[in-house]
Design an enzyme around this catalytic site. Structure first.
Site, short mmCIF file in Angstrom:
data_model
loop_
_atom_site.label_atom_id
_atom_site.label_comp_id
_atom_site.label_asym_id
_atom_site.label_seq_id
_atom_site.Cartn_x
_atom_site.Cartn_y
_atom_site.Cartn_z
N GLU A 199 32.74 34.64 41.56
CA GLU A 199 33.84 35.25 40.81
C GLU A 199 34.44 34.31 39.77
OE1 GLU A 199 36.59 37.00 43.64
OE2 GLU A 199 35.30 38.77 43.82
N GLU A 242 29.86 42.69 46.76
CA GLU A 242 30.81 42.64 47.88
C GLU A 242 31.57 43.95 47.98
OE1 GLU A 242 33.67 39.45 47.70
OE2 GLU A 242 32.18 38.01 47.00
C1 GAL Z 1 36.32 38.23 46.97
C2 GAL Z 1 35.67 36.86 47.15
C3 GAL Z 1 35.20 36.67 48.58
C4 GAL Z 1 36.25 37.06 49.55
C5 GAL Z 1 36.68 38.49 49.28
C6 GAL Z 1 37.72 39.02 50.24
O1 GAL Z 1 37.10 38.27 45.83
O2 GAL Z 1 34.58 36.71 46.29
O3 GAL Z 1 34.81 35.32 48.77
O4 GAL Z 1 37.34 36.20 49.44
O5 GAL Z 1 37.21 38.56 47.98
O6 GAL Z 1 38.02 40.36 49.96
#
Ligand code: GAL
Ligand code: ZN
Length: 692
Positions: A153, A308
């Site tokens: 990110e 994710e």
């Molecule tokens: C994302 C991040 C992950 C984790 C996740 C939690 O933004 O890339 O490492 O922190 O959020 O929702």
């Protein structure tokens, strides 16, 4: 059509942090057992592992990672391998403070957190290159490693002396002379002229923040510097001998970076999606998240990855809401419908301590397989296995809604007609939503992308024009395109300098009008647009409008609708102008959603723009992917009632949440009517017609 990941399956899995469990081999064993049960075929590893991979400067420990990659591979599970640059070890920050960012108030940060390193620091680059090279040499050809995940990110900005120097160099490269920069930034205003590039400082609350040209160039520089770092990491991977595809995970509606500029260093785009499901009607959330998927797909105009998503509740939103039964499946398949070749989660196993210990995970602290979340995840895995034919299929869109970072940056920074909110994204979303309601695929290109392939181009609030955008729009219309443009467009050039001689700049002739003034409305105010009798578009209803009302003077355009109230009652609200072979519609005010729904219904009918279904009830999403020979229509019901969709002839049900998995005899093929329960997804197929 082959997927870029080389896999003929949709990826299912997510972020996995075995380094947190190295003292518990029994847990690592269980993980693999549960992954297989849940049809998990992919993990992302190494994202935050620098501290374990290089516990002391120059001392590398890769054995644990090799063991994990091997064991997963032996069990049919692939690895997306990350470079660890998103979080640095403590020894590095202590020994080389230059790796720590300086914030806009010019204070150096202490060690802690993540995503907070300086992109310019030679030490940080040297250390990153060293570890990336080694990872690439060691794992870059491993059959279990399918792609690279660069850092995590990307975001944030650094105002340290190293970054200031880079900024000055970048400006000098761009403007060549300080005189040119002074002109571009209009520095004569308030006597802010610079005499040399060396005097320039990044924007700061303690210093300069009123030169909009400076602010805009700083944002552009931050993107360039981040992109430079990304390409630097990519090069290290290539130099290490790996030619596997490279991605970086992007964020929801992130304004800090121009993703269009960033993504040319990527083989494929991926992103992290965390919608607040159940906060309002699911359909409202689905529209928003569908638009983000489409923005991400349009960046490279090919399938992307959902890198994710949360299998249960996050722990960083205001309220950590569980996903109701079926929600995970619907949300996951929505990504696939919009062009994702994966459903990946954060995270596979919940960490035991620190800031994400209560963030939802596939395997929770209890650690057994008999959990609701694992059942829902397994269900997603089953459906993805049934849908593997979608891997690599493309999305064809005939309609586009412009979504431009630079224009938004400038518009939201400018002190203009409404400092209490311009509602840019909401305005884009109104057109997007109306077009999606018709079952049309929609792209969201920026001003650098080609528009030639679209029959309909919507340009909402295109405040800033860059790269001769006005010429390109004019050519598009001259060639027969249909353009819908709104208020507050073509106001400034690429340096945020107002165009002289009338707006929308370069398009007054094509639109058959000139914008004369714009009225900002207080939150409680509204006006209305009512149709003129016998207007050529057949608009019949009166709609409300809020926030911004532009006044235009027509010169050739037909007035379709007019304002009802205030001193500008009778002024145009919607106009239409035939220009060469094309047509320009101009919307003067921030109209309510129903206006957009009706407008595009009429335009689509006029232009014969059709999706796969004639009647789509509110709450249902219809999206099409294609492999060149067959089209696949994915129907999803995000409303809270069962819904009936009437499809055109020739569509055959091929995959359905209940029928294929639970019923032996499927009597419903060759049907044209689809019944969907709330949160149900069905997939239909149709042989593509030969192109005439
Ligand atoms: C994302 C991040 C992950 C984790 C996740 C939690 O933004 O890339 O490492 O922190 O959020 O929702
Ligand atoms: Zn810096």
């Amino acid at each position: 059509m082959n997927a870029i990941t080389g896999q003929k399956r949709l990826l299912h899995g997510g972020d996995y942090n075995p380094e947190q469990w190295l003292k518990h081999p029994e847990i690592l064993e269980k993980d693999i057992e549960y992954f297989k049960k849940a049809h998990i075929n992919t993990v992302s590893m190494g994202i935050f592992s620098w501290g374990v991979l290089e516990p002391e400067e120059g001392k590398y420990e890769f054995q644990w990672l090799e063991d994990r990659i091997n064991q997963l591979y032996e069990n049919g599970i692939s690895t997306i391998l990350a470079t660890p640059s998103a979080a640095r070890p403590k020894w590095m920050a202590d020994k080389y403070p230059e790796v720590l960012q300086i914030d806009e108030t010019r204070h150096r940060k202490l060690f802690g957190g993540r995503h907070n390193f300086c992109h310019s620091s030679p030490v940080y680059r040297e250390k990153t290159r060293a570890i990336d090279l080694m990872l690439s040499k060691k794992f870059g050809k491993h059959p279990g490693v399918i792609m690279w995940h660069i850092s995590n990110e990307f975001g944030g900005e650094c105002h340290c002396p190293l970054c200031q120097d880079k900024f000055r160099q970048w400006l000098e490269n761009k403007y060549k002379t300080i005189d040119a920069l002074n002109d571009a930034w209009c520095t004569t205003f308030w006597s802010h002229q610079y005499q040399s590039f060396s005097q320039i400082e990044s924007p700061s609350p303690r210093g300069e923040r009123q030169l909009h040209g400076l602010n805009l160039d700083w944002k552009r520089f931050v993107t360039e510097q981040t992109r430079d770092f990304l390409l630097f990491e990519r090069q290290a991977i290539r130099d290490g001998g790996s030619d596997k595809p490279v991605t970086a995970n992007f964020m929801y509606d992130y304004q800090g970076l121009d993703y269009h500029r960033l993504c040319d260093g990527l083989d494929l785009v991926s992103w992290d999606n965390y919608p607040t499901w159940h906060k309002r009607e699911e359909y409202e959330t689905a529209i928003d998240s569908g638009m983000q998927h489409d923005i991400m797909r349009t960046l490279l105009k090919k399938p992307f990855l959902l890198m994710e998503s949360c299998p249960s509740a996050t722990n960083w939103q205001g309220v950590s809401k569980l996903k109701k039964p079926g929600m995970l499946e619907a949300a996951s398949l929505q990504a696939v419908a919009h062009g994702s070749d994966s459903v990946l989660y954060f995270q596979l196993r919940q960490s035991q301590g620190a800031s994400e210990k209560f963030h939802g995970a596939v395997i929770d602290h209890y650690g057994g397989p008999d959990t609701r979340v694992l059942r829902e995840v397994t269900r997603v895995g089953e459906r993805l296995s049934n849908l593997s034919f979608l891997t690599g299929t493309e999305t064809e869109a005939k309609a586009a809604v412009l979504f431009d970072w630079h224009s938004r940056w400038a518009m939201e920074n400018a002190q203009g007609p409404r400092n209490d909110g311009l509602y840019y994204k909401e305005t884009v979303s109104k057109s997007y939503r109306a077009l999606r309601r018709l079952g049309l695929n929609v792209d969201l290109p920026d001003m650098t992308q080609s528009l030639d392939q679209y029959s309909l181009v919507v340009v909402p609030m295109a405040y800033l024009f860059r790269g001769q955008f006005e010429e390109r729009l004019k050519n598009y219309v001259e060639g027969g395109g249909c353009l819908v443009m709104t208020y507050w467009s073509g106001i400034v050039d690429e340096n945020d300098r107002c165009f002289l001689g009338g707006t929308p700049h370069g398009l007054m002739e094509a639109a058959g009008l000139r914008s004369t003034e714009i009225d900002g409305l207080y939150d409680w105010e509204e006006n209305h647009g009512r149709p003129l009798e016998k207007n050529s578009l057949g608009m019949t209803r009166t709609y409300s409008c809020r926030n911004l009302c532009e006044l235009v003077k027509t010169d050739g355009a037909e007035i379709i609708m007019e304002y009802t109230d205030d001193f500008y009652a009778g002024y145009p609200v919607l106009t239409s102008h035939l220009y060469k072979k094309g047509q320009v519609y101009y919307i003067c005010a921030d109209m309510e959603q129903a206006f957009y729904d009706d407008l595009y219904e009429k335009l689509a009918a006029l232009m014969d723009l059709k999706g796969p279904a004639e009647v789509i009830p509110e709450g249902v999403e219809v999206t099409v992917r294609t492999d060149g020979e067959k089209d696949y229509a994915i129907l999803q019901n995000f409303s809270r009632q069962p819904a009936k969709v009437k499809l055109d002839q020739g569509w055959t049900l091929i995959e359905n949440g209940t029928l294929i998995l639970e019923t032996e005899n499927n009597h419903r093929d060759q049907q044209e009517e689809a019944w969907l329960n709330p949160l149900e997804t069905q997939v239909f197929c149709k042989i593509k017609k030969e192109q005439a």
